[in-house]
Design a protein around this motif. Structure first.
Motif, PDB file in Angstrom:
ATOM      1  N   ALA A  21       6.199  42.083  26.050  1.00  0.00           N
ATOM      2  CA  ALA A  21       7.163  43.123  26.418  1.00  0.00           C
ATOM      3  C   ALA A  21       6.687  44.493  25.955  1.00  0.00           C
ATOM      4  O   ALA A  21       6.850  45.487  26.669  1.00  0.00           O
ATOM      5  N   ALA A  22       6.088  44.548  24.768  1.00  0.00           N
ATOM      6  CA  ALA A  22       5.578  45.828  24.273  1.00  0.00           C
ATOM      7  C   ALA A  22       4.398  46.316  25.105  1.00  0.00           C
ATOM      8  O   ALA A  22       4.194  47.521  25.256  1.00  0.00           O
ATOM      9  N   PHE A  25       6.293  46.947  29.205  1.00  0.00           N
ATOM     10  CA  PHE A  25       7.327  47.966  29.379  1.00  0.00           C
ATOM     11  C   PHE A  25       7.015  49.217  28.576  1.00  0.00           C
ATOM     12  O   PHE A  25       6.390  49.167  27.520  1.00  0.00           O
ATOM     13  N   ASP A  26       7.492  50.332  29.085  1.00  0.00           N
ATOM     14  CA  ASP A  26       7.300  51.604  28.405  1.00  0.00           C
ATOM     15  C   ASP A  26       8.437  51.796  27.400  1.00  0.00           C
ATOM     16  O   ASP A  26       9.538  52.206  27.757  1.00  0.00           O
ATOM     17  N   MET A  27       8.145  51.491  26.143  1.00  0.00           N
ATOM     18  CA  MET A  27       9.150  51.592  25.079  1.00  0.00           C
ATOM     19  C   MET A  27       8.807  52.758  24.170  1.00  0.00           C
ATOM     20  O   MET A  27       7.710  53.319  24.238  1.00  0.00           O
ATOM     21  N   ALA A  28       9.753  53.090  23.322  1.00  0.00           N
ATOM     22  CA  ALA A  28       9.488  54.134  22.331  1.00  0.00           C
ATOM     23  C   ALA A  28       8.410  53.641  21.375  1.00  0.00           C
ATOM     24  O   ALA A  28       8.243  52.443  21.150  1.00  0.00           O
ATOM     25  N   SER A  29       7.680  54.565  20.809  1.00  0.00           N
ATOM     26  CA  SER A  29       6.539  54.178  19.975  1.00  0.00           C
ATOM     27  C   SER A  29       6.972  53.417  18.728  1.00  0.00           C
ATOM     28  O   SER A  29       6.265  52.505  18.290  1.00  0.00           O
ATOM     29  N   TRP A  30       8.124  53.741  18.142  1.00  0.00           N
ATOM     30  CA  TRP A  30       8.542  53.042  16.933  1.00  0.00           C
ATOM     31  C   TRP A  30       8.876  51.585  17.227  1.00  0.00           C
ATOM     32  O   TRP A  30       8.679  50.719  16.371  1.00  0.00           O
ATOM     33  N   ILE A  31       9.359  51.285  18.432  1.00  0.00           N
ATOM     34  CA  ILE A  31       9.650  49.895  18.797  1.00  0.00           C
ATOM     35  C   ILE A  31       8.350  49.109  18.934  1.00  0.00           C
ATOM     36  O   ILE A  31       8.254  47.961  18.490  1.00  0.00           O
ATOM     37  N   VAL A  32       7.341  49.739  19.507  1.00  0.00           N
ATOM     38  CA  VAL A  32       6.035  49.081  19.640  1.00  0.00           C
ATOM     39  C   VAL A  32       5.431  48.824  18.264  1.00  0.00           C
ATOM     40  O   VAL A  32       4.846  47.769  18.019  1.00  0.00           O
ATOM     41  N   ILE A  35       7.245  45.866  16.701  1.00  0.00           N
ATOM     42  CA  ILE A  35       6.791  44.625  17.326  1.00  0.00           C
ATOM     43  C   ILE A  35       5.396  44.264  16.825  1.00  0.00           C
ATOM     44  O   ILE A  35       5.109  43.103  16.544  1.00  0.00           O
TER      45      ILE A  35
END
Length: 71
Positions: A21-22, A25-32, A35
């Motif tokens: 998912a990381a 999908f285009d997620m915020a950097s802190w979520i990546v 993860i």
């Protein structure tokens, strides 16, 4: 099924899905980063536990007699 095998399969699936998912999908950097910090070690742990859960053919008899002797 053995409880260790079930837990390791669950850890492996959850961490694999989180890592994919990381990547997709285009997620915020802190979520990546979160993860990556938790997902990759959990993936390695799940794979290691799954590998340890099944004994080799020559060790199968010894594990039944003495499951863990220590080092």
């Amino acid at each position: 099924m053995d409880i260790q095998k079930i837990i390791s399969i669950i850890l492996l699936l959850i961490s694999t899905l989180a890592i994919l998912a990381a990547l997709i999908f285009d997620m915020a950097s802190w979520i990546v980063y979160v993860i990556a910090i938790f997902g990759i070690p959990l993936w390695i742990l799940g794979l290691g536990l799954l590998t340890m859960a099944k004994p080799r053919k020559d060790d199968k008899e010894e594990r039944i007699k003495e499951p863990f002797t220590g080092y």
